[in-house]
Write an enzyme that holds these catalytic residues in place. Structure first.
Site, PDB file in Angstrom:
ATOM      1  N   TYR A 152      38.648  25.081  32.698  1.00 22.08           N
ATOM      2  CA  TYR A 152      38.680  26.149  34.004  1.00 22.08           C
ATOM      3  C   TYR A 152      38.381  27.489  33.315  1.00 22.08           C
ATOM      4  O   TYR A 152      37.583  28.133  33.895  1.00 22.08           O
ATOM      5  CB  TYR A 152      40.054  25.850  34.299  1.00 22.08           C
ATOM      6  CG  TYR A 152      40.428  26.589  35.667  1.00 22.08           C
ATOM      7  CD1 TYR A 152      39.744  26.497  36.822  1.00 22.08           C
ATOM      8  CD2 TYR A 152      41.146  28.086  35.567  1.00 22.08           C
ATOM      9  CE1 TYR A 152      40.085  27.250  38.004  1.00 22.08           C
ATOM     10  CE2 TYR A 152      41.258  28.875  36.642  1.00 22.08           C
ATOM     11  CZ  TYR A 152      40.753  28.434  37.793  1.00 22.08           C
ATOM     12  OH  TYR A 152      40.977  29.095  39.059  1.00 22.08           O
ATOM     13  N   LYS A 156      35.186  29.755  34.384  1.00 22.12           N
ATOM     14  CA  LYS A 156      35.597  31.206  35.060  1.00 22.12           C
ATOM     15  C   LYS A 156      35.129  32.174  34.130  1.00 22.12           C
ATOM     16  O   LYS A 156      34.382  33.285  34.612  1.00 22.12           O
ATOM     17  CB  LYS A 156      37.180  31.400  35.339  1.00 22.12           C
ATOM     18  CG  LYS A 156      37.451  30.634  36.380  1.00 22.12           C
ATOM     19  CD  LYS A 156      37.066  30.505  37.871  1.00 22.12           C
ATOM     20  CE  LYS A 156      37.455  29.867  38.869  1.00 22.12           C
ATOM     21  NZ  LYS A 156      36.861  29.849  40.228  1.00 22.12           N
TER      22      LYS A 156
END
Ligand code: NAP
Length: 242
Positions: A152, A156
């Site tokens: 993740y 990002k």
């Protein structure tokens, strides 16, 4: 200033995306509401209650051809695309040593490639218009890294690099591209975390409260309205990262 414009929000059936769509509708924008699996009853009528049109479109942002067809449909239906909010995102948390290839790929494909796909197709329309605002949903995890979120955080952080590159490329035609990096916002995504994790999070937030979806939506609208901010990442996290 946004009245009568067209905004597309990805992954907008619930959570932050839904609040962002409602905030743009409140400003008088027609909304193209992308959703992935299901669209709960009442979401479209909630948006239309602001006196705007709402076009729901089902599809997966990780699919390059879907992103192309979505932009084509928006041009056909509304003529212009003024605001793109890349909100769709998933987590598949796991410690690095136990993370499967599938968990890594799924998160990168939705969060990073999905954002690329939408920017790739929407920007050609915005460049022709010589106007437009793109706002990408990053995360403080992408700024600081986070245990259990290698996939993740990488996605990002990638979104942040993508945002800055797109901002540089699109600026010559007046198109802006920024990111917001939420901290801990109360949605289904954070609801699954254990009470221990939630409490640890709360202790790390100087403002001593979790964020609301409206905290994010108002900042996204602000960035869409301002035509002299580009390539920036705005942390919205109660002061977690400063
Ligand atoms: P959420 O409630 O889980 O909503 C995410 C939405 O994205 C869902 O509607 C989901 O639809 C949709 N989605 C997932 N995969 C998709 C795909 N391939 N194509 C299109 N839509 C897809 O999460 P949220 O908290 O509102 O998060 C919204 C964004 O903010 C995400 O990018 C997230 O990473 C970011 N963010 C959230 C927080 C937080 O604390 N909540 C913090 C930092 C960043 P389905 O459920 O139908 O798959």
């Amino acid at each position: 200033m946004l009245n009568g414009k067209t905004a597309v929000v990805t992954g907008a059936a619930k959570g932050i995306g839904k609040a962002v769509a409602a905030a743009f509708a409140k400003e008088g924008c027609n909304i193209v509401l992308n959703y992935h699996s299901t669209l709960p009853d009442g979401v479209v009528s909630e948006i239309e209650a602001y006196g705007v049109k709402c076009l729901p479109v089902k599809g997966d942002v990780a699919d390059f051809e879907f992103a192309a067809s979505l932009v084509k449909d928006i041009k056909k239906e509304f003529g212009t695309l003024d605001v793109l909010v890349n909100n769709a995102g998933i987590t598949r948390d796991m410690l690095l040593m136990r993370m499967s290839e599938e968990q890594f790929d799924q998160v990168i494909n939705t969060n990073l490639k999905g954002t690329f796909n939408m920017i790739r197709h929407a920007s050609s329309l915005m460049l022709k218009q010589r106007s437009g605002a793109i706002i990408n949903m990053a995360s403080v995890s992408g700024v600081t890294g986070n245990i259990g979120q290698a996939n993740y955080a990488a996605s990002k952080a990638g979104v942040i690099g993508l945002t800055k590159s797109a901002a540089r490329e699109l600026a010559q035609r007046g198109v802006t591209c920024n990111a917001v990096a939420p901290g801990f916002i109360e949605t289904d995504m954070t609801d699954v975390l254990s009470d221990d994790v939630k409490e640890a999070m709360l202790n790390s937030i100087p403002l001593k409260r979790y964020g609301s979806v409206e905290d994010i939506a108002s900042a996204v609208v602000f960035l869409a309205k301002n035509t002299y901010i580009t390539g920036q990442v705005l942390n919205i996290d109660g002061g977690m990262v400063m």
